[in-house]
Design a protein around this motif. Structure first.
Motif, PDB file in Angstrom:
ATOM      1  N   GLN A 110       5.253  52.994   4.890  1.00 39.98           N
ATOM      2  CA  GLN A 110       5.955  52.036   4.019  1.00 39.98           C
ATOM      3  C   GLN A 110       5.356  50.639   4.166  1.00 39.98           C
ATOM      4  N   LEU A 111       4.981  50.278   5.392  1.00 40.15           N
ATOM      5  CA  LEU A 111       4.365  48.966   5.632  1.00 40.15           C
ATOM      6  C   LEU A 111       3.029  48.870   4.896  1.00 40.15           C
ATOM      7  N   GLN A 112       2.238  49.937   4.932  1.00 43.22           N
ATOM      8  CA  GLN A 112       0.951  49.919   4.234  1.00 43.22           C
ATOM      9  C   GLN A 112       1.163  49.779   2.723  1.00 43.22           C
ATOM     10  N   LEU A 113       2.173  50.458   2.190  1.00 43.59           N
ATOM     11  CA  LEU A 113       2.485  50.317   0.758  1.00 43.59           C
ATOM     12  C   LEU A 113       2.914  48.887   0.436  1.00 43.59           C
ATOM     13  N   LEU A 114       3.720  48.325   1.309  1.00 45.22           N
ATOM     14  CA  LEU A 114       4.190  46.957   1.120  1.00 45.22           C
ATOM     15  C   LEU A 114       3.023  45.976   1.129  1.00 45.22           C
ATOM     16  N   ARG A 115       2.117  46.159   2.058  1.00 52.37           N
ATOM     17  CA  ARG A 115       0.956  45.271   2.163  1.00 52.37           C
ATOM     18  C   ARG A 115      -0.016  45.458   1.015  1.00 52.37           C
ATOM     19  N   ALA A 116      -0.018  46.633   0.413  1.00 55.09           N
ATOM     20  CA  ALA A 116      -0.946  46.911  -0.695  1.00 55.09           C
ATOM     21  C   ALA A 116      -0.470  46.296  -2.013  1.00 55.09           C
ATOM     22  N   LYS A 117       0.808  45.951  -2.092  1.00 62.44           N
ATOM     23  CA  LYS A 117       1.343  45.348  -3.316  1.00 62.44           C
ATOM     24  C   LYS A 117       0.714  43.969  -3.513  1.00 62.44           C
ATOM     25  N   PRO A 118       0.417  43.628  -4.756  1.00 55.61           N
ATOM     26  CA  PRO A 118      -0.076  42.263  -5.014  1.00 55.61           C
ATOM     27  C   PRO A 118       0.984  41.231  -4.596  1.00 55.61           C
ATOM     28  N   ALA A 119       0.529  40.107  -4.147  1.00 56.82           N
ATOM     29  CA  ALA A 119       1.427  39.048  -3.681  1.00 56.82           C
ATOM     30  C   ALA A 119       2.474  38.691  -4.739  1.00 56.82           C
ATOM     31  N   ALA A 120       2.091  38.718  -6.010  1.00 59.10           N
ATOM     32  CA  ALA A 120       3.024  38.361  -7.076  1.00 59.10           C
ATOM     33  C   ALA A 120       4.140  39.385  -7.215  1.00 59.10           C
ATOM     34  N   GLY A 121       3.897  40.629  -6.774  1.00 60.24           N
ATOM     35  CA  GLY A 121       4.887  41.661  -6.904  1.00 60.24           C
ATOM     36  C   GLY A 121       5.884  41.697  -5.765  1.00 60.24           C
TER      37      GLY A 121
END
Length: 122
Positions: A110-121
């Motif tokens: 879940q952390l990797q998914l969170l970090r992969a999201k663009p900053a704007a998202g």
């Protein structure tokens, strides 16, 4: 004697610091992902809904912050969200009909998914 006790207390309070805002944002993001997932969380043999798990893990975070033991989100996962501090048993996550799995790899994913999201998202 009184002054020495006060000094020791003050020293302890100065050492204890909340996690950095960027780390807290990631931890909050993990807790939000867990709550939105509708997964259940197993602690010491009992299953809990995500909201209860979130409250428990945030209490553990608060305790660890007081001991200055969390500097990264990975440390939060390892020290607060992977095993019971009272029994030593691993925490489990169960989502829908899927088999239960250890919480550490689930939260790390879940952390990797969170970090992969663009900053704007975020």
């Amino acid at each position: 004697m009184w002054a020495a006790s006060l000094l020791a207390l003050a020293h302890g309070l100065l050492q204890a610091a909340p996690v950095a805002p960027s780390v807290r944002a990631e931890i909050d993001g993990l807790m939000a992902a867990m709550q939105a997932s509708n997964c259940q969380f197993n602690r010491n043999g009992s299953w809990y809904e995500a909201a209860e798990a979130k409250a428990h893990l945030l209490r553990k975070l608060e305790y660890l912050e007081g001991k200055d033991m969390v500097k990264t989100t990975e440390q939060f996962i390892e020290r607060a969200a992977s095993t019971s501090s009272s029994s030593g048993k691993p925490y489990l996550v169960r989502c829908g009909g899927a088999a239960a799995q250890a919480s550490q790899p689930w939260l790390s994913a879940q952390l990797q998914l969170l970090r992969a999201k663009p900053a704007a998202g975020r």
